[in-house]
Scaffold this motif. Sequence first.
Motif, PDB file in Angstrom:
ATOM      1  N   VAL A   1       0.851  -1.196   0.000  1.00  0.00           N
ATOM      2  CA  VAL A   1       0.000   0.000   0.000  1.00  0.00           C
ATOM      3  C   VAL A   1       0.885   1.243   0.000  1.00  0.00           C
ATOM      4  N   HIS A   2       0.620   2.153  -0.957  1.00  0.00           N
ATOM      5  CA  HIS A   2       1.386   3.404  -1.074  1.00  0.00           C
ATOM      6  C   HIS A   2       0.370   4.523  -1.309  1.00  0.00           C
ATOM      7  N   ASP A   3       0.026   5.230  -0.236  1.00  0.00           N
ATOM      8  CA  ASP A   3      -1.063   6.202  -0.324  1.00  0.00           C
ATOM      9  C   ASP A   3      -0.586   7.652  -0.430  1.00  0.00           C
ATOM     10  N   ALA A   4       0.675   7.869  -0.792  1.00  0.00           N
ATOM     11  CA  ALA A   4       1.215   9.234  -0.853  1.00  0.00           C
ATOM     12  C   ALA A   4       1.284   9.793  -2.265  1.00  0.00           C
ATOM     13  N   TYR A   5       0.800   9.049  -3.253  1.00  0.00           N
ATOM     14  CA  TYR A   5       1.066   9.459  -4.634  1.00  0.00           C
ATOM     15  C   TYR A   5       0.284  10.674  -5.108  1.00  0.00           C
ATOM     16  N   ILE A   6      -0.859  10.956  -4.514  1.00  0.00           N
ATOM     17  CA  ILE A   6      -1.528  12.213  -4.892  1.00  0.00           C
ATOM     18  C   ILE A   6      -0.650  13.391  -4.505  1.00  0.00           C
ATOM     19  N   ASP A   7      -0.043  13.337  -3.320  1.00  0.00           N
ATOM     20  CA  ASP A   7       0.876  14.411  -2.906  1.00  0.00           C
ATOM     21  C   ASP A   7       2.107  14.463  -3.812  1.00  0.00           C
ATOM     22  N   ILE A   8       2.622  13.307  -4.189  1.00  0.00           N
ATOM     23  CA  ILE A   8       3.772  13.271  -5.100  1.00  0.00           C
ATOM     24  C   ILE A   8       3.395  13.881  -6.448  1.00  0.00           C
ATOM     25  N   HIS A   9       2.214  13.541  -6.924  1.00  0.00           N
ATOM     26  CA  HIS A   9       1.711  14.085  -8.191  1.00  0.00           C
ATOM     27  C   HIS A   9       1.616  15.611  -8.117  1.00  0.00           C
ATOM     28  N   ILE A  10       1.059  16.113  -7.026  1.00  0.00           N
ATOM     29  CA  ILE A  10       0.948  17.572  -6.856  1.00  0.00           C
ATOM     30  C   ILE A  10       2.326  18.217  -6.870  1.00  0.00           C
ATOM     31  N   ASP A  11       3.285  17.615  -6.195  1.00  0.00           N
ATOM     32  CA  ASP A  11       4.655  18.155  -6.199  1.00  0.00           C
ATOM     33  C   ASP A  11       5.227  18.187  -7.612  1.00  0.00           C
ATOM     34  N   GLU A  12       4.953  17.144  -8.387  1.00  0.00           N
ATOM     35  CA  GLU A  12       5.431  17.107  -9.772  1.00  0.00           C
ATOM     36  C   GLU A  12       4.836  18.257 -10.584  1.00  0.00           C
ATOM     37  N   VAL A  13       3.555  18.533 -10.381  1.00  0.00           N
ATOM     38  CA  VAL A  13       2.905  19.640 -11.085  1.00  0.00           C
ATOM     39  C   VAL A  13       3.516  20.977 -10.666  1.00  0.00           C
ATOM     40  N   LEU A  14       3.706  21.155  -9.384  1.00  0.00           N
ATOM     41  CA  LEU A  14       4.251  22.422  -8.874  1.00  0.00           C
ATOM     42  C   LEU A  14       5.674  22.674  -9.366  1.00  0.00           C
ATOM     43  N   ASN A  15       6.395  21.621  -9.673  1.00  0.00           N
ATOM     44  CA  ASN A  15       7.789  21.749 -10.110  1.00  0.00           C
ATOM     45  C   ASN A  15       7.951  21.938 -11.615  1.00  0.00           C
ATOM     46  N   LEU A  16       6.840  21.937 -12.358  1.00  0.00           N
ATOM     47  CA  LEU A  16       6.934  22.197 -13.792  1.00  0.00           C
ATOM     48  C   LEU A  16       7.429  23.624 -14.027  1.00  0.00           C
ATOM     49  N   ASP A  17       8.340  23.793 -14.984  1.00  0.00           N
ATOM     50  CA  ASP A  17       8.995  25.087 -15.189  1.00  0.00           C
ATOM     51  C   ASP A  17       8.021  26.213 -15.488  1.00  0.00           C
ATOM     52  N   LEU A  18       6.955  25.931 -16.207  1.00  0.00           N
ATOM     53  CA  LEU A  18       6.053  27.000 -16.630  1.00  0.00           C
ATOM     54  C   LEU A  18       4.873  27.229 -15.681  1.00  0.00           C
ATOM     55  N   VAL A  19       4.864  26.549 -14.557  1.00  0.00           N
ATOM     56  CA  VAL A  19       3.854  26.823 -13.531  1.00  0.00           C
ATOM     57  C   VAL A  19       4.357  27.968 -12.664  1.00  0.00           C
ATOM     58  N   GLU A  20       3.665  29.091 -12.744  1.00  0.00           N
ATOM     59  CA  GLU A  20       4.097  30.329 -12.059  1.00  0.00           C
ATOM     60  C   GLU A  20       3.537  30.367 -10.641  1.00  0.00           C
ATOM     61  N   LYS A  21       4.173  29.632  -9.746  1.00  0.00           N
ATOM     62  CA  LYS A  21       3.666  29.494  -8.382  1.00  0.00           C
ATOM     63  C   LYS A  21       3.522  30.832  -7.667  1.00  0.00           C
ATOM     64  N   GLU A  22       4.544  31.666  -7.721  1.00  0.00           N
ATOM     65  CA  GLU A  22       4.516  32.930  -6.975  1.00  0.00           C
ATOM     66  C   GLU A  22       3.488  33.898  -7.552  1.00  0.00           C
ATOM     67  N   LYS A  23       3.406  33.976  -8.882  1.00  0.00           N
ATOM     68  CA  LYS A  23       2.409  34.862  -9.500  1.00  0.00           C
ATOM     69  C   LYS A  23       0.996  34.431  -9.141  1.00  0.00           C
ATOM     70  N   ILE A  24       0.765  33.114  -9.083  1.00  0.00           N
ATOM     71  CA  ILE A  24      -0.559  32.615  -8.725  1.00  0.00           C
ATOM     72  C   ILE A  24      -0.884  32.983  -7.287  1.00  0.00           C
ATOM     73  N   LYS A  25       0.071  32.814  -6.394  1.00  0.00           N
ATOM     74  CA  LYS A  25      -0.159  33.167  -4.989  1.00  0.00           C
ATOM     75  C   LYS A  25      -0.444  34.651  -4.837  1.00  0.00           C
ATOM     76  N   GLU A  26       0.302  35.468  -5.578  1.00  0.00           N
ATOM     77  CA  GLU A  26       0.104  36.923  -5.502  1.00  0.00           C
ATOM     78  C   GLU A  26      -1.263  37.345  -6.028  1.00  0.00           C
ATOM     79  N   ALA A  27      -1.813  36.580  -6.958  1.00  0.00           N
ATOM     80  CA  ALA A  27      -3.094  36.942  -7.575  1.00  0.00           C
ATOM     81  C   ALA A  27      -4.263  36.801  -6.596  1.00  0.00           C
ATOM     82  N   GLY A  28      -4.125  35.941  -5.606  1.00  0.00           N
ATOM     83  CA  GLY A  28      -5.170  35.799  -4.590  1.00  0.00           C
ATOM     84  C   GLY A  28      -6.505  35.307  -5.123  1.00  0.00           C
ATOM     85  N   PHE A  29      -6.481  34.275  -5.927  1.00  0.00           N
ATOM     86  CA  PHE A  29      -7.707  33.758  -6.530  1.00  0.00           C
ATOM     87  C   PHE A  29      -8.622  33.094  -5.501  1.00  0.00           C
TER      88      PHE A  29
END
Length: 462
Positions: A155-183
Amino acid sequence: MTLIKSISGIRGTIGGRPGDNLTPLDAVKFAAAYGTWLKKQSENNRLKVVIGRDARLSGKMIQDLVSATLSGLGIDVVDLGLSTTPTVEIAVPMEKADGGIILTASHNPKQWNALKLLNAKGEFLSGADGKEILEIAESDDYNFAEVDKLGTVLVHDAYIDIHIDEVLNLDLVEKEKIKEAGFTVVVDGVNSSGGLAVPALLKELGVRVIELYCEPNGEFPHNPEPLKEHLTDIMEKVKEEEADFGIVVDPDVDRLAFISENGEMFGEEYTLVACADYILSKQKGNTVSNLSSSRALRDVTVKHGGEYFAAAVGEVNVVTSMKANNAVIGGEGNGGIIYPESHYGRDALVGIALFLSLLAERKVSVSELRASYPAYFMSKKKIELTPDLDVDAILAGIEKHYTDEEVTTIDGVKIDFSDSWVHLRKSNTEPIIRIYTEAGAQLAADALADRFIEELSALAQK
């Protein structure tokens, strides 16, 4: 009650008689066929398969059956439990597994379930591979393991979190700009896996989340296909909460639709258009969608200096074309985003992150973004034929009649006119021709579909 066997897997309604529905016996038989096929493909003495499921009510039962069957064949199982289709797809290569199985009937209602099969790359099987598995299932030619060689289940139940980390680490995902936008975003998770994964991703990006139907209990609150007629609750909720927009996913989180701040549909077809617009603004390249997807993707691709390619309907066909044409993004008009920088599979989490990056960069509302794209409207109809008719001959007649137009025949017949198109496809399981059209106005799209219904009917009567 229904059981449908195809080269992409097996799906059906739960209960009833074996062979007519998706019963425990059918689940075991098909899992055994897949495991046997894997053993024939590999020289490894010990195989590994990743399994995950959406939240539908039959999921745990089917997963237990499939896991035990693979273990009985001597195959080790990595059990992700409640998961998403794209999560399983990324887990397969990460685990260095030989394959994967996703237990989901995607957008079908709760009485349905399915086994969707992956190869060692975490991608859907080719038609030839799927056909071979069906043949094994019909032959009942299985060789189960002796007691000392049974497979294990981890049983390995951490993969949704791993998947999210993979998405956040994509070069063109603008994490800081998204946070600043306050959606502020409303999420409809249709009480399945998306209710876990989507809010978790958004919160990591600093988005304020209003959850609607995000309890993964498998009790779908509405028809789970993300179409306008099923989404009145979230359309009202977005306006009521004065949210920036709404997000809707299907039960296994590979399809993605947005609701504009005014409570209107952004349009499933335009999910891919918007994400491609963002990627192409950063990276020159080509795009791919299937023949039944909107022309808007082609327009946006050409605007950015790229080349657009059309593939036959089906995710595996789109992926094959993307690889052949070095596409930087592709997918299907049903809200499926395939971004090779992540993996070759439709992924709503990737689509959400790219869409947020686009909004944060351009500083426009969702309705303003939608208005910036070419306006196309679709019609989807069908014509039922008697079983004795030669559907291929009827479609050949249409093709011959329109030789002066741009005609594509890799999947039925598609005719591109200057300001519209029609795509005619036969069903593999019943005497039906599906008719998809697109034009610059809804009335024009409907009229084009009706015109071809008349032409098909006339050919059928000859």
